[in-house]
Design an enzyme around this catalytic site. Structure first.
Site, short mmCIF file in Angstrom:
data_model
loop_
_atom_site.label_atom_id
_atom_site.label_comp_id
_atom_site.label_asym_id
_atom_site.label_seq_id
_atom_site.Cartn_x
_atom_site.Cartn_y
_atom_site.Cartn_z
N SER A 17 0.86 -1.18 0.00
CA SER A 17 0.00 0.00 0.00
C SER A 17 0.90 1.23 0.00
O SER A 17 1.70 1.42 0.91
CB SER A 17 -0.87 -0.04 1.26
OG SER A 17 -1.58 1.16 1.40
N LYS A 34 -1.14 -0.88 -4.37
CA LYS A 34 -2.36 -0.15 -4.00
C LYS A 34 -1.97 1.29 -3.75
O LYS A 34 -1.05 1.56 -2.98
CB LYS A 34 -2.96 -0.80 -2.75
CG LYS A 34 -3.93 0.06 -1.97
CD LYS A 34 -4.63 -0.79 -0.91
CE LYS A 34 -4.67 -0.09 0.43
NZ LYS A 34 -5.32 -0.91 1.46
N LYS A 48 -2.97 4.92 -2.31
CA LYS A 48 -3.88 5.72 -1.51
C LYS A 48 -4.26 6.93 -2.36
O LYS A 48 -3.39 7.53 -2.99
CB LYS A 48 -3.18 6.17 -0.23
CG LYS A 48 -2.88 5.03 0.72
CD LYS A 48 -4.18 4.45 1.26
CE LYS A 48 -3.96 3.59 2.46
NZ LYS A 48 -5.24 3.09 3.01
N ASP A 60 -7.23 3.02 -2.82
CA ASP A 60 -7.93 3.03 -1.54
C ASP A 60 -8.18 4.48 -1.14
O ASP A 60 -7.24 5.25 -0.96
CB ASP A 60 -7.08 2.32 -0.47
CG ASP A 60 -7.80 2.17 0.87
OD1 ASP A 60 -8.94 2.67 1.00
OD2 ASP A 60 -7.22 1.55 1.78
N GLU A 100 -11.15 0.64 -3.21
CA GLU A 100 -11.39 0.28 -1.81
C GLU A 100 -11.99 1.46 -1.05
O GLU A 100 -11.47 2.57 -1.12
CB GLU A 100 -10.05 -0.15 -1.19
CG GLU A 100 -10.13 -0.63 0.25
CD GLU A 100 -8.75 -1.10 0.75
OE1 GLU A 100 -7.86 -1.37 -0.08
OE2 GLU A 100 -8.58 -1.17 1.98
N ASP A 157 -13.68 -1.96 3.26
CA ASP A 157 -12.74 -2.13 4.38
C ASP A 157 -13.45 -1.60 5.63
O ASP A 157 -14.10 -2.36 6.36
CB ASP A 157 -11.45 -1.36 4.03
CG ASP A 157 -10.41 -1.33 5.15
OD1 ASP A 157 -10.69 -1.85 6.24
OD2 ASP A 157 -9.32 -0.74 4.95
N LYS A 159 -9.54 -7.34 7.87
CA LYS A 159 -8.55 -6.96 8.88
C LYS A 159 -9.07 -7.55 10.17
O LYS A 159 -10.14 -7.15 10.65
CB LYS A 159 -8.47 -5.43 9.01
CG LYS A 159 -7.80 -4.75 7.83
CD LYS A 159 -7.80 -3.24 8.01
CE LYS A 159 -7.09 -2.57 6.84
NZ LYS A 159 -7.43 -1.13 6.75
N GLY A 177 -4.04 -4.50 6.05
CA GLY A 177 -2.97 -4.26 7.02
C GLY A 177 -3.21 -2.96 7.75
O GLY A 177 -3.91 -2.07 7.25
O1 SMG Z 1 -0.26 -2.36 6.76
O2 SMG Z 1 0.59 -2.03 4.79
C1 SMG Z 1 -0.17 -1.73 5.70
C2 SMG Z 1 -1.06 -0.54 5.51
C3 SMG Z 1 -2.13 -0.88 4.57
O3 SMG Z 1 -3.20 0.89 3.48
C4 SMG Z 1 -3.15 0.22 4.46
N1 SMG Z 1 -4.00 0.35 5.49
O4 SMG Z 1 -7.27 1.53 4.81
O5 SMG Z 1 -6.30 -0.26 4.22
C5 SMG Z 1 -6.27 0.82 4.80
C6 SMG Z 1 -5.03 1.34 5.47
C7 SMG Z 1 -5.27 1.81 6.83
C8 SMG Z 1 -4.08 2.38 7.47
S1 SMG Z 1 -4.48 3.33 8.85
C9 SMG Z 1 -3.07 4.19 9.19
MG MG Z 2 -8.31 0.39 3.35
#
Ligand code: SMG
Ligand code: MG
Length: 370
Positions: free
Chosen positions: A136, A162, A164, A189, A214, A239, A263, A291
């Protein structure tokens, strides 16, 4: 059956290798609660996936600490004997707070499995020894900076990228990455940054052959996601909106998503994550492992889950070095083919290195059985 003798809560802090920015904020340090549970038979570990602020969900470290300290830990120490499968029921008097609950649900399960000499993966009926990994990529400071990061991760072997995204730079950034890498598995995402009135953005993103989009809309919504899914070709993945197996069933029934991000912390722990897996498998909807920038404790837990049969897409289960200069546990490494080994030792098959745990501890409290 076992007795929980002692629970130790720690707030830990670890620097990140690079800041991680999402549509709701930026992290430069990882801070989380780690629980160590000592039973008559073994020690178990659990990691709370909440972060420093209540931004991904309502839960955050200081809130989770209080819920654990004042409600969940006393309830666990008060029961005479307990099996891992009972812990959710012990906590049922507290509404919500799935991330806080998951910390101890998972720690007791870890202790029970360690006492049995059984791995979490085996307990879950995992079918693979290695899982496919994605990464991500946080919102970068510029498009060239993003392209450089993506190229680096692809070089390391990650099988899915992925991105953001946030309003304003979304289509331009996706177009740039897709232009540079026409054939990779690519997803985005939004972390709930859009409303249904932005459907045009997602129709534009349809042109880039994304694996999924996402959580585009509100973190608790299902109905508007269903409306969006009807208007776009790309699969919607939920998610934040999925807090339980019941939510997953409702979302799929409504047509709000065609893919689910699991998750375990967001749904209250490994047992509920397994139920989400089973209900989605029954409905023919693929899942993948999300994650929360976990340390090696949460990462080991996620890898066992990701080895279950309906985890059919690469997860956000990246290597320790993608997050931390020095993890709490032995580092998890990505193989050049973009896969990671599922731990095989008893329980989650990983534990903090004592010296590293001490060095990262910001606060420590111990609770003994009366
Ligand atoms: O653990 O690699 C990881 C992060 C993956 O993008 C990620 N998580 O919405 O999926 C999600 C985000 C939430 C992160 S909150 C800081
Ligand atoms: Mg997410």
């Amino acid at each position: 059956m076992t007795r929980v003798r002692m629970v130790e809560l720690r707030l830990v802090g670890l620097p990140l290798v690079r800041p991680f920015r999402t549509s709701f904020g930026e992290m430069t340090e990882k801070a989380c609660v780690i629980a160590r549970v000592e039973t008559d038979d073994a020690v178990g570990w659990g990691e709370c996936v909440a972060g420093a602020e209540p931004d991904f969900s309502e839960e955050w470290n200081e809130g989770a600490w209080l819920v654990l300290r004042d409600l969940l830990v006393p309830a666990l120490l008060e029961v005479d004997t307990v099996r891992a499968e009972d812990v959710e029921r012990v906590f049922a008097f507290v509404r919500g707070h799935p991330m806080a609950k998951a910390t101890l649900v998972n720690a007791v399960l870890d202790a029970e499995l360690r006492a049995l000499g059984r791995s979490l993966a085996a307990h879950l009926g995992a079918e693979r020894e290695r899982v496919e990994c994605g990464v991500s990529v946080g919102i970068a400071t510029s498009t060239p900076a993003l392209l450089e990061q993506v190229a680096g991760y692809l070089e390391e072997g990650y099988r899915r990228i992925k991105l953001k995204i946030e309003p304003g730079t979304d289509v331009e950034r996706v177009a740039a990455v897709r232009g540079a890498h026409p054939d990779i598995l690519l997803s985005v995402d939004a972390n709930a940054a859009y409303t249904l009135s932005d459907a045009e953005v997602f129709r534009a993103l349809d042109a880039f052959g994304l694996l999924m989009v996402e959580q585009p809309l509100h973190h608790q919504d299902l109905v508007q996601h269903a409306a969006l899914q009807r208007q776009i070709a790309t699969d919607v993945c939920l998610d934040e909106s999925i807090r339980s197996a019941a939510d997953a069933e409702a979302a799929i029934g409504l047509g709000a998503c065609r893919i689910v991000n699991i998750k375990q912390g967001r749904v209250g722990g490994v047992p509920e994550a397994r139920r989400v897996h089973d209900v989605t498998a029954g409905l023919g909807v693929p899942v993948w492992c999300g994650g929360m920038l976990e340390t090696g404790i949460g990462r080991a837990t996620n890898l066992a889950l990701a080895a279950m049969p309906n985890f059919r897409l690469p997860g956000d289960t990246s290597s320790s070095r993608r997050y931390f200069p020095d993890d709490l546990t032995q580092p998890f490494e990505l193989a050049p083919d973009g896969t990671m080994a599922v731990p095989t030792g008893p329980g989650i098959g990983a534990a903090p290195r004592p010296d590293r745990l001490e060095a990262c501890t910001l606060r420590l409290e111990r609770f003994q059985k009366e």
